[in-house]
Design an enzyme around this catalytic site. Sequence first.
Site, short mmCIF file in Angstrom:
data_model
loop_
_atom_site.label_atom_id
_atom_site.label_comp_id
_atom_site.label_asym_id
_atom_site.label_seq_id
_atom_site.Cartn_x
_atom_site.Cartn_y
_atom_site.Cartn_z
CG HIS A 179 -2.09 -1.04 0.81
ND1 HIS A 179 -2.02 -2.34 1.25
CD2 HIS A 179 -3.16 -0.95 0.01
CE1 HIS A 179 -3.05 -2.99 0.75
NE2 HIS A 179 -3.75 -2.19 0.00
CD GLU A 221 -9.82 -8.06 -3.08
OE1 GLU A 221 -8.80 -7.43 -3.40
OE2 GLU A 221 -10.60 -7.68 -2.18
CG ASP A 240 -5.47 -8.68 -2.23
OD1 ASP A 240 -4.41 -9.02 -1.67
OD2 ASP A 240 -6.17 -7.75 -1.82
CB CYS A 266 -10.10 -1.04 -8.69
SG CYS A 266 -10.42 -2.39 -7.55
#
Length: 578
Positions: free
Chosen positions: A201, A443, A467, A514
């Site tokens: 992240h 995901e 993921d 996304c």
Amino acid sequence: MLLNLEKSKLAIMKKIRGISVSEGVAIGKAAIIQRKILHVSREHINAADTSKELSKFKQDIEIVIAELEHLIQNYAFSQDQKEILSTQKVILVDPEFVDRVNYLISEENCSRENAISIYFTEVADIFRNMDNQFFSQRLTDYEDVAYRLLSHVLKKGSNRLDSLNDKSILIMDNITPSFVTRVFEKKIKGIITVKGSRNSHSSIIARSMNLPMLVNTSGLLNEVENDQLIIIDGNNGEVIIDPLPEVLLDYENRYQQEQNQKETLLKLIDVQAKTTDEKIIKLMSNIEIPDELERVVKYNSDGIGLFRTEFLFIDREDLPTEEEQYEIYKQIAEKMSPEPITIRTIDVGGDKLSSILNLAHEDNPNLGCRGIRISFENIPIFKQQIKAVLRANVVGNIKLMFPMISNVTEIYRAKKIIEECKHELKDKAVEFNPDLPIGAMIEIPSAVVTSDAIAAECDFLSIGTNDLVQYILAVDRDNEAVASYYQSCHPSVLRSIQLTAENAHKRNIKVAVCGEMASEPIFVQLLLGLGIDELSVSPGRILKIKNEIINSSLYNSQLLAQKCLLQKTSAEVMELLN
Ligand code: PEP
Ligand code: MG
């Protein structure tokens, strides 16, 4: 003479390889914020130098106290943090400390680094012999002060945020997502971490801010010192330390070219993201924190395809209330209206562990209580978030999305909870909009395989490739040791994307990507060809991706995707894409 100089420079210039997270060139001064072992020299100084050393020690203390005061004023958010920093100030002016160090310098001719180190070692020995919780906390305070002071004296690693400025390239062992946003405010030139991976992240945020960043640069801390001139080559995944003059000039030119390219891309702000054969692709933004909204608006994106709301829960000591969340969601929805905003319910876990949710330690957090599972374990918190969304959606452009869906029964359950929230709001006569489109993130491999059933219960699907790649290929997205196994264009990933798109379209719903794959120009045609309707990307990538879309035809993209689907390995797919 010139030859000699170049020879000696050649010996100094060093290159270290890393993984580029956010492309681009950055040229700046190394600013190491790092708890590394500080090597203190035990050498003595000349007796004649002691008075100079004493006055330097006095200055060191003044500077570190000023640094602490600055931190208290600007960065200590909680009372606890303020108290810890204030305690450190008290230690620095404690006569016992000052007198002892002065004595060691003047009477024993110790250098100040040596004297400081001797004093703190003595104190640590005393505290260690006291078997008491209180004293072990005090020991931590003393160790922190020692580190802060010595890192200042040695000009090595430091904790100093205020040492950063618009010329700094920050170097750390690893960096947390919230720290990236804090250092961004300092307008630094770039970030290098020794550890880290491309899709953590922290990396995602750096990319969203167009901040050049390199991770996985092992050995770097042994080679670099504070204030050395360094270059991040985010295109080749290299850091260059003390560049030769001609190398520096070359990178200055490259940097300028990049700035010119950025200027050219700015011309696309008002251009619609549409292929040459007129297929309109919704080009949305991913955001982590509300501050990113400015860039979303600046680059004129078609809405927010992913708002990672867990960042509202991280780095704080209390939970955000329904009211607080309502205000944030409403502000974003109003600002983006009439464009949609897709709010994802909290997805803490993995590298986003939130202390306020009191999550139990898990040996295998990526397979543990993450995403929707956390919401199901904490129904009151889940309901607060849903109610805040329902209320904010009076504006009418919000969609709600659930992370880590593995099974359609989780959608049934989430929908039931949404209905309960609506009843509870109604009973209290609170205004809300009951018309809330809901979607699932795809995901997890089981969600791909059952995406027909999930699509039947949703208004849209969004594929989280970060993921999805991790779980399909069984490769930890944050573990640099297995980074080479993390292959976004593995045939199994491509087939999963195609299957999900097919199942969404059978139900007449749209499917987005996304994950970070959507932010990579090289994958744009492939994703369009696999049937993706919308791309949600880091705000800093909007124009670059738009440039790819407007220069592609859907027809050719489909041909390319068909060819890629016939390949057996990631390498073969990459060859076709290149
Ligand atoms: C993903 O997994 O691709 C995704 C978009 O979600 P996150 O990166 O927040 O897990
Ligand atoms: Mg995810």
